[in-house]
Design a protein around this motif. Structure first.
Motif, PDB file in Angstrom:
ATOM      1  N   LEU A   1       0.830  -1.198   0.000  1.00 32.97           N
ATOM      2  CA  LEU A   1       0.000   0.000   0.000  1.00 32.97           C
ATOM      3  C   LEU A   1       0.865   1.248   0.000  1.00 32.97           C
ATOM      4  O   LEU A   1       1.929   1.288   0.631  1.00 32.97           O
ATOM      5  N   SER A   2       0.405   2.275  -0.700  1.00 33.07           N
ATOM      6  CA  SER A   2       1.087   3.566  -0.653  1.00 33.07           C
ATOM      7  C   SER A   2       0.974   4.143   0.750  1.00 33.07           C
ATOM      8  O   SER A   2       0.183   3.665   1.581  1.00 33.07           O
ATOM      9  N   ARG A   3       1.763   5.181   1.024  1.00 33.19           N
ATOM     10  CA  ARG A   3       1.802   5.744   2.375  1.00 33.19           C
ATOM     11  C   ARG A   3       0.425   6.184   2.847  1.00 33.19           C
ATOM     12  O   ARG A   3       0.066   5.976   4.017  1.00 33.19           O
ATOM     13  N   ASP A   4      -0.373   6.773   1.962  1.00 36.28           N
ATOM     14  CA  ASP A   4      -1.702   7.244   2.359  1.00 36.28           C
ATOM     15  C   ASP A   4      -2.787   6.189   2.149  1.00 36.28           C
ATOM     16  O   ASP A   4      -3.977   6.439   2.409  1.00 36.28           O
ATOM     17  N   GLY A   5      -2.383   5.001   1.694  1.00 37.97           N
ATOM     18  CA  GLY A   5      -3.346   3.916   1.518  1.00 37.97           C
ATOM     19  C   GLY A   5      -4.280   4.088   0.353  1.00 37.97           C
ATOM     20  O   GLY A   5      -5.280   3.354   0.234  1.00 37.97           O
ATOM     21  N   SER A   6      -3.974   5.000  -0.560  1.00 38.61           N
ATOM     22  CA  SER A   6      -4.903   5.292  -1.651  1.00 38.61           C
ATOM     23  C   SER A   6      -4.693   4.400  -2.874  1.00 38.61           C
ATOM     24  O   SER A   6      -5.549   4.354  -3.755  1.00 38.61           O
ATOM     25  N   ARG A   7      -3.561   3.695  -2.943  1.00 38.87           N
ATOM     26  CA  ARG A   7      -3.317   2.857  -4.123  1.00 38.87           C
ATOM     27  C   ARG A   7      -2.388   1.699  -3.771  1.00 38.87           C
ATOM     28  O   ARG A   7      -1.671   1.739  -2.765  1.00 38.87           O
ATOM     29  N   TRP A   8      -2.452   0.680  -4.620  1.00 39.98           N
ATOM     30  CA  TRP A   8      -1.569  -0.475  -4.490  1.00 39.98           C
ATOM     31  C   TRP A   8      -0.388  -0.280  -5.427  1.00 39.98           C
ATOM     32  O   TRP A   8      -0.558  -0.011  -6.608  1.00 39.98           O
ATOM     33  N   ILE A   9       0.821  -0.388  -4.877  1.00 39.23           N
ATOM     34  CA  ILE A   9       2.041  -0.230  -5.671  1.00 39.23           C
ATOM     35  C   ILE A   9       2.643  -1.608  -5.908  1.00 39.23           C
ATOM     36  O   ILE A   9       3.046  -2.285  -4.960  1.00 39.23           O
ATOM     37  N   SER A  10       2.701  -2.024  -7.148  1.00 37.30           N
ATOM     38  CA  SER A  10       3.228  -3.353  -7.481  1.00 37.30           C
ATOM     39  C   SER A  10       4.733  -3.298  -7.701  1.00 37.30           C
ATOM     40  O   SER A  10       5.271  -2.309  -8.215  1.00 37.30           O
ATOM     41  N   SER A  11       5.399  -4.369  -7.332  1.00 39.07           N
ATOM     42  CA  SER A  11       6.827  -4.493  -7.633  1.00 39.07           C
ATOM     43  C   SER A  11       7.007  -4.894  -9.084  1.00 39.07           C
ATOM     44  O   SER A  11       6.037  -5.236  -9.771  1.00 39.07           O
ATOM     45  N   ARG A  12       8.238  -4.864  -9.540  1.00 36.16           N
ATOM     46  CA  ARG A  12       8.500  -5.358 -10.893  1.00 36.16           C
ATOM     47  C   ARG A  12       8.256  -6.871 -10.939  1.00 36.16           C
ATOM     48  O   ARG A  12       8.356  -7.553  -9.894  1.00 36.16           O
ATOM     49  N   PRO A  13       7.975  -7.436 -12.108  1.00 39.66           N
ATOM     50  CA  PRO A  13       7.566  -8.844 -12.189  1.00 39.66           C
ATOM     51  C   PRO A  13       8.515  -9.829 -11.523  1.00 39.66           C
ATOM     52  O   PRO A  13       8.068 -10.769 -10.877  1.00 39.66           O
ATOM     53  N   ALA A  14       9.821  -9.657 -11.693  1.00 40.94           N
ATOM     54  CA  ALA A  14      10.768 -10.623 -11.136  1.00 40.94           C
ATOM     55  C   ALA A  14      11.763  -9.966 -10.183  1.00 40.94           C
ATOM     56  O   ALA A  14      12.850 -10.489  -9.944  1.00 40.94           O
ATOM     57  N   PHE A  15      11.394  -8.836  -9.622  1.00 38.18           N
ATOM     58  CA  PHE A  15      12.324  -8.107  -8.759  1.00 38.18           C
ATOM     59  C   PHE A  15      11.544  -7.404  -7.654  1.00 38.18           C
ATOM     60  O   PHE A  15      10.570  -6.702  -7.929  1.00 38.18           O
ATOM     61  N   LEU A  16      11.987  -7.617  -6.406  1.00 37.84           N
ATOM     62  CA  LEU A  16      11.317  -6.966  -5.277  1.00 37.84           C
ATOM     63  C   LEU A  16      12.142  -5.805  -4.746  1.00 37.84           C
ATOM     64  O   LEU A  16      11.758  -4.641  -4.875  1.00 37.84           O
ATOM     65  N   LEU A  17      13.311  -6.099  -4.170  1.00 37.73           N
ATOM     66  CA  LEU A  17      14.181  -5.080  -3.595  1.00 37.73           C
ATOM     67  C   LEU A  17      15.629  -5.477  -3.841  1.00 37.73           C
ATOM     68  O   LEU A  17      15.954  -6.676  -3.939  1.00 37.73           O
ATOM     69  N   PRO A  18      16.562  -4.510  -3.933  1.00 40.73           N
ATOM     70  CA  PRO A  18      17.977  -4.833  -4.184  1.00 40.73           C
ATOM     71  C   PRO A  18      18.615  -5.533  -2.981  1.00 40.73           C
ATOM     72  O   PRO A  18      18.631  -4.989  -1.875  1.00 40.73           O
ATOM     73  N   VAL A  19      19.160  -6.709  -3.214  1.00 44.33           N
ATOM     74  CA  VAL A  19      19.669  -7.511  -2.104  1.00 44.33           C
ATOM     75  C   VAL A  19      20.930  -6.900  -1.480  1.00 44.33           C
ATOM     76  O   VAL A  19      21.171  -7.060  -0.283  1.00 44.33           O
ATOM     77  N   ARG A  20      21.754  -6.223  -2.262  1.00 43.21           N
ATOM     78  CA  ARG A  20      22.955  -5.604  -1.684  1.00 43.21           C
ATOM     79  C   ARG A  20      22.574  -4.486  -0.713  1.00 43.21           C
ATOM     80  O   ARG A  20      23.184  -4.342   0.345  1.00 43.21           O
ATOM     81  N   VAL A  21      21.578  -3.710  -1.062  1.00 43.13           N
ATOM     82  CA  VAL A  21      21.105  -2.655  -0.153  1.00 43.13           C
ATOM     83  C   VAL A  21      20.512  -3.284   1.104  1.00 43.13           C
ATOM     84  O   VAL A  21      20.751  -2.813   2.227  1.00 43.13           O
TER      85      VAL A  21
END
Length: 398
Positions: free
Chosen positions: A170-190
């Protein structure tokens, strides 16, 4: 069906000698686990008599210990837990993320299970939610189901956390759903860098507050300078956060969870032999590839029991936890909002889980009929045999 060899068989045979040899060195929690596994589904636990409604065949069924470390008791517990979790699934991709502690930290964790395992949950979950909320990455509030495992395939001490994460939030204000990229969630090194910083900073705070205990070969780590020297190698080492490809769909998430949420250090199905030479079992050597990954190992009975007891968790410690959208009392409201934004029909009020749990009583081995309980008996007591020629319905049979 009962496995041909079980952890319980090893405990019953070698357990008394092990307890005598290590008297004063086993915790109360470890002793309770040994006792529970040894007596699980025996007359010590009490039970009931079942009879077939069709042919009158009867059998005795003893109660289970329901200890979370018992290999025999986890299947039913996993099915019940999964039925409750099905309502949490969303029609999005799901990712599997693993956070692992370096060996130097794992040594400290072994002597400070509650404190360090709790810190592992805290640092890993905060790492995920912080990076996910960053607008440079996903910019959303995500949901997490985290499961603690403390073992490697050979039952060595290897604490790590498996996370199942929906591909978006959910976005910070809960107004929309933010999808990740199809095969990528978050950078593992970070993720790895933040996880390392959060974990080490807070573990030093635990040490400074006197909340870490050290014994035996680690006794010198009670000194702050010695503790810092012990951690020096991991300050610059890359902490690996492993992200697997997304699951194929919600159904595969449930299948995965059924294997991981209620797993114990070793399943009975992996035990191959128990004799004078020791306990032989199958394990995976992750340094190998292909068919060579499956290997066989033999340990003495004492070493097998020692490794199993390494993974007994402190009383009251929760090894399955939920964060973000899936946390606490707000989970239901967050999931309803997510379904609304994803265009999914809301679940019926008070709808039962759609997963059908198997009947706890297997069918009659003679005719496949339904088995009913006709008598219960208390712990340490044996059942009375039913009269000859009497069926489960009370009718006289020829």
């Amino acid at each position: 069906m009962r496995a041909s060899l079980e952890v319980a068989d090893i405990f019953r045979t070698a357990g008394p000698a092990y307890r005598a040899a290590h008297a004063g060195h086993l915790s109360l929690d470890q002793l309770k686990v040994m006792s529970a596994i040894e007596t699980c589904r025996t007359a010590v636990m009490g039970g009931h008599v079942e009879a077939c409604t069709d042919c009158g065949h009867w059998r005795v069924a003893y109660n289970s210990c329901r200890n979370r470390h018992c290999p025999r008791c986890q299947d039913a517990a996993a099915r019940t837990w999964l039925a409750e979790r099905e309502a949490d699934l969303l029609p999005v991709a799901y990712f599997h993320v693993v956070f692992t502690l370096p060996a130097e930290v794992a040594d400290v964790a072994w002597q400070n299970k509650a404190a360090v395992y709790g810190l592992l949950f805290q640092a890993a979950s905060e790492t995920m939610t912080t990076i996910a909320a960053d607008p440079k990455h996903l910019g959303a509030r995500i949901g997490i189901t985290a499961v603690l495992h403390t073992w490697g395939s050979a039952m060595t001490h290897h604490p790590h956390i498996h996370m199942i994460v929906p591909g978006g939030g959910l976005s910070r204000d809960g107004s929309r759903w933010i999808s990740s990229r199809p095969a990528f969630l978050l950078p593992v090194r970070v993720l790895g860098k933040l996880f390392r910083r959060l974990f080490l900073t807070r573990m030093m705070a635990l040490h400074d507050a006197g909340r870490l205990a050290f014994h035996g070969s680690l006794a010198h780590l009670a000194d702050r300078r010695a503790f810092l020297r012990h951690l020096a190698p991991v300050l610059k080492k890359r902490w690996v956060v492993y992200a697997k490809p997304p699951f194929a769909g919600p159904e595969t998430v449930l299948a995965y969870l059924s294997r991981y949420t209620h797993r114990v250090a070793i399943s009975n199905s992996r035990i191959l032999r128990f004799d004078q030479t020791g306990v032989t079992f199958r394990y995976k050597d992750y340094r190998r590839g292909g068919a060579d990954r499956q290997q066989v190992m033999t340990l003495t009975a004492d070493e097998f029991i020692r490794r199993f007891l390494l993974h007994v968790l402190p009383k009251g410690f929760h090894r399955i936890r939920h964060y973000g959208l899936l946390a606490g009392a707000t989970r239901k409201a967050h999931l309803e909002r997510a379904r609304e934004l994803l265009g999914v029909a809301p679940l019926p009020v008070d709808a039962p889980p759609t997963i059908e749990l198997d009947d706890a009583r297997p069918p009659c081995p003679c005719c496949g009929g339904r088995m009913l309980v006709i008598e219960t008996f208390e712990r340490w007591r044996q059942p009375r045999a039913p009269p000859r020629g009497t069926s489960a319905t009370g009718a006289t049979t020829p």
